[in-house]
Design a protein around this motif. Structure first.
Motif, PDB file in Angstrom:
ATOM      1  N   VAL A 175      -0.782  -6.697  39.619  1.00 43.07           N
ATOM      2  CA  VAL A 175      -2.011  -6.944  40.368  1.00 43.07           C
ATOM      3  C   VAL A 175      -2.806  -5.646  40.452  1.00 43.07           C
ATOM      4  O   VAL A 175      -2.264  -4.594  40.812  1.00 43.07           O
ATOM      5  N   VAL A 176      -4.075  -5.711  40.107  1.00 46.57           N
ATOM      6  CA  VAL A 176      -4.925  -4.518  40.093  1.00 46.57           C
ATOM      7  C   VAL A 176      -6.206  -4.798  40.874  1.00 46.57           C
ATOM      8  O   VAL A 176      -6.560  -5.951  41.131  1.00 46.57           O
ATOM      9  N   GLU A 177      -6.872  -3.715  41.239  1.00 45.21           N
ATOM     10  CA  GLU A 177      -8.171  -3.853  41.890  1.00 45.21           C
ATOM     11  C   GLU A 177      -9.217  -4.288  40.861  1.00 45.21           C
ATOM     12  O   GLU A 177      -9.040  -4.101  39.656  1.00 45.21           O
ATOM     13  N   ASN A 178     -10.302  -4.868  41.351  1.00 46.11           N
ATOM     14  CA  ASN A 178     -11.386  -5.261  40.455  1.00 46.11           C
ATOM     15  C   ASN A 178     -11.921  -4.022  39.741  1.00 46.11           C
ATOM     16  O   ASN A 178     -12.327  -3.047  40.379  1.00 46.11           O
ATOM     17  N   PHE A 179     -11.911  -4.047  38.404  1.00 53.96           N
ATOM     18  CA  PHE A 179     -12.259  -2.852  37.635  1.00 53.96           C
ATOM     19  C   PHE A 179     -13.507  -3.036  36.778  1.00 53.96           C
ATOM     20  O   PHE A 179     -13.799  -2.211  35.911  1.00 53.96           O
ATOM     21  N   ALA A 180     -14.246  -4.113  37.009  1.00 53.36           N
ATOM     22  CA  ALA A 180     -15.433  -4.364  36.189  1.00 53.36           C
ATOM     23  C   ALA A 180     -16.455  -3.229  36.325  1.00 53.36           C
ATOM     24  O   ALA A 180     -17.109  -2.847  35.350  1.00 53.36           O
ATOM     25  N   ASP A 181     -16.573  -2.670  37.545  1.00 51.45           N
ATOM     26  CA  ASP A 181     -17.550  -1.599  37.747  1.00 51.45           C
ATOM     27  C   ASP A 181     -17.103  -0.280  37.132  1.00 51.45           C
ATOM     28  O   ASP A 181     -17.882   0.683  37.064  1.00 51.45           O
ATOM     29  N   GLN A 182     -15.849  -0.209  36.685  1.00 46.78           N
ATOM     30  CA  GLN A 182     -15.351   1.013  36.048  1.00 46.78           C
ATOM     31  C   GLN A 182     -15.820   1.129  34.595  1.00 46.78           C
ATOM     32  O   GLN A 182     -15.745   2.200  34.003  1.00 46.78           O
ATOM     33  N   LEU A 183     -16.273   0.018  34.051  1.00 42.08           N
ATOM     34  CA  LEU A 183     -16.722   0.007  32.654  1.00 42.08           C
ATOM     35  C   LEU A 183     -18.247   0.029  32.633  1.00 42.08           C
ATOM     36  O   LEU A 183     -18.903  -1.000  32.734  1.00 42.08           O
ATOM     37  N   SER A 184     -18.810   1.208  32.491  1.00 43.62           N
ATOM     38  CA  SER A 184     -20.262   1.340  32.435  1.00 43.62           C
ATOM     39  C   SER A 184     -20.814   0.906  31.086  1.00 43.62           C
ATOM     40  O   SER A 184     -22.008   0.629  30.950  1.00 43.62           O
ATOM     41  N   ALA A 185     -19.941   0.838  30.081  1.00 47.02           N
ATOM     42  CA  ALA A 185     -20.309   0.408  28.741  1.00 47.02           C
ATOM     43  C   ALA A 185     -19.069  -0.179  28.089  1.00 47.02           C
ATOM     44  O   ALA A 185     -17.950   0.080  28.529  1.00 47.02           O
ATOM     45  N   PRO A 186     -19.249  -0.977  27.044  1.00 47.02           N
ATOM     46  CA  PRO A 186     -18.066  -1.539  26.359  1.00 47.02           C
ATOM     47  C   PRO A 186     -17.208  -0.437  25.747  1.00 47.02           C
ATOM     48  O   PRO A 186     -17.626   0.246  24.827  1.00 47.02           O
ATOM     49  N   LYS A 187     -15.999  -0.250  26.290  1.00 40.48           N
ATOM     50  CA  LYS A 187     -15.101   0.797  25.803  1.00 40.48           C
ATOM     51  C   LYS A 187     -13.680   0.236  25.714  1.00 40.48           C
ATOM     52  O   LYS A 187     -12.973   0.145  26.722  1.00 40.48           O
ATOM     53  N   THR A 188     -13.281  -0.153  24.528  1.00 37.88           N
ATOM     54  CA  THR A 188     -11.939  -0.684  24.343  1.00 37.88           C
ATOM     55  C   THR A 188     -10.886   0.370  24.660  1.00 37.88           C
ATOM     56  O   THR A 188      -9.829   0.069  25.219  1.00 37.88           O
ATOM     57  N   LYS A 189     -11.184   1.615  24.315  1.00 38.59           N
ATOM     58  CA  LYS A 189     -10.233   2.710  24.539  1.00 38.59           C
ATOM     59  C   LYS A 189      -9.907   2.853  26.026  1.00 38.59           C
ATOM     60  O   LYS A 189      -8.760   3.121  26.403  1.00 38.59           O
ATOM     61  N   GLU A 190     -10.914   2.668  26.889  1.00 37.49           N
ATOM     62  CA  GLU A 190     -10.679   2.804  28.327  1.00 37.49           C
ATOM     63  C   GLU A 190      -9.793   1.673  28.855  1.00 37.49           C
ATOM     64  O   GLU A 190      -8.946   1.897  29.722  1.00 37.49           O
ATOM     65  N   VAL A 191      -9.978   0.473  28.341  1.00 37.75           N
ATOM     66  CA  VAL A 191      -9.142  -0.653  28.766  1.00 37.75           C
ATOM     67  C   VAL A 191      -7.702  -0.435  28.313  1.00 37.75           C
ATOM     68  O   VAL A 191      -6.754  -0.682  29.065  1.00 37.75           O
ATOM     69  N   VAL A 192      -7.518   0.047  27.088  1.00 36.51           N
ATOM     70  CA  VAL A 192      -6.173   0.326  26.579  1.00 36.51           C
ATOM     71  C   VAL A 192      -5.492   1.386  27.433  1.00 36.51           C
ATOM     72  O   VAL A 192      -4.314   1.278  27.781  1.00 36.51           O
ATOM     73  N   ALA A 193      -6.237   2.441  27.799  1.00 33.13           N
ATOM     74  CA  ALA A 193      -5.681   3.508  28.634  1.00 33.13           C
ATOM     75  C   ALA A 193      -5.304   2.974  30.011  1.00 33.13           C
ATOM     76  O   ALA A 193      -4.264   3.339  30.569  1.00 33.13           O
TER      77      ALA A 193
END
Length: 212
Positions: free
Chosen positions: A123-141
């Protein structure tokens, strides 16, 4: 009732949430989940495969040669199943594979399957606002920080998939499937190695699937 630790974008513990769902009895759980899974897989079948019998294949109305005197085997039609281009014996015909299951049973099976995967639930916090642009690398990290390896199949459950940044960041990951909280299904829940859900999605899941 199950207590789940909530992780933030950095993978640190940021709180707790509870997961409480009525599930099937132990002696019936495996049976009802199996029925729901079989129903889903059957209902995905189109059932449009079709072949022609010797009566439906074009041609073959005339007897190829006379019955006797040629030295060859007797034949009545060039569209016999024994001939090339002939009809098909016992071939598939269009069929409806759909199976029925009561709505209450389907929801009970889904809740039971979901609770059975609690050990693999993150379970994680809502992280949609953490992605200012489409970044697959950030999601993988982020998945790595949450304890998911690159080889594991992940079911990612959120409350809103209209965000282009989230959708575009996830769509190139072959092992990650993005689902909205009200689109859960038995197969995806059981197929995934890890289930990552936002705390908002957990709340919504209980609202949607616990009501009769």
């Amino acid at each position: 009732m199950v207590n789940c630790v909530v992780k933030n974008w950095q993978g640190e513990h940021s709180g707790e949430t509870t997961l409480e769902m009525p599930i099937a009895k132990v002696e019936n759980a495996e049976h009802i989940v199996h029925r729901a899974l079989v129903r889903q897989l059957h209902n995905q079948r189109q059932g449009t495969a079709s072949t022609k019998t010797r009566a439906e294949v074009r041609g073959g109305g005339r007897k190829p040669w006379r019955q006797k005197g040629t030295g060859r085997a007797r034949a009545g039609s060039i569209r016999s199943p024994l001939w090339r281009g002939g009809g098909v014996i016992f071939g598939p015909k269009p069929k409806d594979y759909n199976l029925k299951m009561n709505r209450k049973e389907r929801r009970l099976a889904l809740r039971t399957a979901f609770i059975s995967r609690v050990e693999d639930l993150i379970v994680v916090e809502n992280f949609a606002d953490q992605l200012s642009a489409p970044k697959t690398k950030e999601v993988v990290a982020a998945l790595t920080r949450w304890g998911v390896t690159s080889e594991q199949k992940v079911l990612l459950i959120v409350t809103d998939i209209s965000s282009d940044n989230l959708y575009l960041s996830v769509r190139n990951l072959p092992n990650v499937k993005l689902l909205k909280h009200d689109c859960l299904n038995i197969y995806d829940i059981l197929y995934a190695d890890k289930i990552v859900a936002t705390s908002e999605a957990i709340t919504k899941i209980q609202e949607v699937y616990c009501g009769e």
